[in-house]
Scaffold this active site. Structure first.
Site, PDB file in Angstrom:
ATOM      1  N   LEU A   1       0.877  -1.170   0.000  1.00 41.07           N
ATOM      2  CA  LEU A   1       0.000   0.000   0.000  1.00 41.07           C
ATOM      3  C   LEU A   1       0.908   1.212   0.000  1.00 41.07           C
ATOM      4  O   LEU A   1       1.916   1.228   0.716  1.00 41.07           O
ATOM      5  CB  LEU A   1      -0.872   0.042   1.268  1.00 41.07           C
ATOM      6  CG  LEU A   1      -2.214  -0.648   1.265  1.00 41.07           C
ATOM      7  CD1 LEU A   1      -2.853  -0.550   2.647  1.00 41.07           C
ATOM      8  CD2 LEU A   1      -3.143  -0.070   0.216  1.00 41.07           C
ATOM      9  N   ASP A   2       0.565   2.234  -0.763  1.00 41.09           N
ATOM     10  CA  ASP A   2       1.341   3.471  -0.753  1.00 41.09           C
ATOM     11  C   ASP A   2       1.366   4.061   0.647  1.00 41.09           C
ATOM     12  O   ASP A   2       0.458   3.825   1.447  1.00 41.09           O
ATOM     13  CB  ASP A   2       0.713   4.504  -1.694  1.00 41.09           C
ATOM     14  CG  ASP A   2       0.765   4.095  -3.152  1.00 41.09           C
ATOM     15  OD1 ASP A   2       1.675   3.342  -3.523  1.00 41.09           O
ATOM     16  OD2 ASP A   2      -0.114   4.542  -3.901  1.00 41.09           O
ATOM     17  N   ALA A   3       2.368   4.870   0.936  1.00 38.37           N
ATOM     18  CA  ALA A   3       2.483   5.498   2.254  1.00 38.37           C
ATOM     19  C   ALA A   3       1.247   6.325   2.581  1.00 38.37           C
ATOM     20  O   ALA A   3       0.798   6.356   3.732  1.00 38.37           O
ATOM     21  CB  ALA A   3       3.735   6.373   2.318  1.00 38.37           C
TER      22      ALA A   3
ATOM     23  N   SER B   1      -1.769   5.760   1.694  1.00 40.52           N
ATOM     24  CA  SER B   1      -2.968   4.930   1.768  1.00 40.52           C
ATOM     25  C   SER B   1      -2.961   4.189   3.096  1.00 40.52           C
ATOM     26  O   SER B   1      -1.914   3.956   3.686  1.00 40.52           O
ATOM     27  CB  SER B   1      -3.000   3.922   0.615  1.00 40.52           C
ATOM     28  OG  SER B   1      -3.041   4.589  -0.623  1.00 40.52           O
TER      29      SER B   1
ATOM     30  N   ARG C   1      -0.746   3.216  -7.765  1.00 40.89           N
ATOM     31  CA  ARG C   1      -1.605   4.392  -7.575  1.00 40.89           C
ATOM     32  C   ARG C   1      -2.848   4.349  -8.477  1.00 40.89           C
ATOM     33  O   ARG C   1      -3.413   5.368  -8.854  1.00 40.89           O
ATOM     34  CB  ARG C   1      -0.811   5.684  -7.757  1.00 40.89           C
ATOM     35  CG  ARG C   1       0.370   5.747  -6.777  1.00 40.89           C
ATOM     36  CD  ARG C   1       1.097   7.056  -6.755  1.00 40.89           C
ATOM     37  NE  ARG C   1       0.350   8.154  -6.184  1.00 40.89           N
ATOM     38  CZ  ARG C   1       0.156   8.393  -4.890  1.00 40.89           C
ATOM     39  NH1 ARG C   1       0.611   7.554  -3.998  1.00 40.89           N
ATOM     40  NH2 ARG C   1      -0.503   9.444  -4.484  1.00 40.89           N
TER      41      ARG C   1
END
Length: 181
Positions: free
Chosen positions: A40-42, A44, A140
């Site tokens: 997961l992106d930072a 998110s 993303r």
């Protein structure tokens, strides 16, 4: 075999190795030998699965297995029927075309925690919540999809991966539970 459900907080990196400026999974999970099944992106939040079983990790995270992932997305603006339809159909994002997905306009779930820091609020621009279920997961992708239809993402929370969900395992950010497999 271990299977850990972890609620990744906002701004935590989806890695165990140290990061220069941000906390990582190692700051929340002191369980030797486990690895994330996906990222997961930072910016998110939400559900991550971690395991010590390489085959399970591959089954969860590899695109060939098409494990459904559901995201709760707070967007800027009020979504129209046309925008929801466009999100659900293949959408050309320039470098790839998304697969069809399930999109619903929802109310924020009652189990949802406040984000720290809170998202920006604009009195003159409404916000809404969507539930988007994908069977792919490019970098993303959800943020790019909502922006492409004119609904910028304000907050993104992965709520489910296949049969595992935060609705059935309510965890606050940074909390985790080990499931029997």
């Amino acid at each position: 075999m271990k299977l850990i459900l972890f609620n990744k907080p906002f701004q935590v990196m989806s890695q165990f190795s140290a990061h220069e400026t941000r906390p990582t999974l190692a700051d929340h999970l002191a369980i030797p030998g486990i690895y994330p099944a996906g990222r997961l992106d930072a910016d998110s939040e939400g559900l991550m699965l971690l395991t010590d079983d390489g085959q399970l990790q591959h089954k969860i995270s590899h695109p060939d297995h098409k494990e459904a992932k559901t995201y709760l997305v707070q967007v800027e603006g009020k979504p129209s029927a046309d925008q929801l339809q466009r999100l659900s159909e293949p959408l050309n994002l320039g470098d790839f075309v998304t697969q069809p997905c399930e999109v619903k306009h929802i109310y924020a779930p009652d189990w949802l925690w406040p984000r720290n820091p809170p998202i920006r609020e604009r009195a003159d621009i409404p916000a809404a919540w969507l539930a988007i279920t994908l069977k792919e997961g490019k970098n993303r992708q959800v943020r790019r999809m909502t922006a492409a239809v004119g609904l910028p993402t304000l907050r993104l929370i992965r709520s489910a991966i296949g049969p595992y969900s935060l609705a059935s395992h309510p965890l606050l950010p940074g909390e985790w539970v080990e499931l029997s497999t």
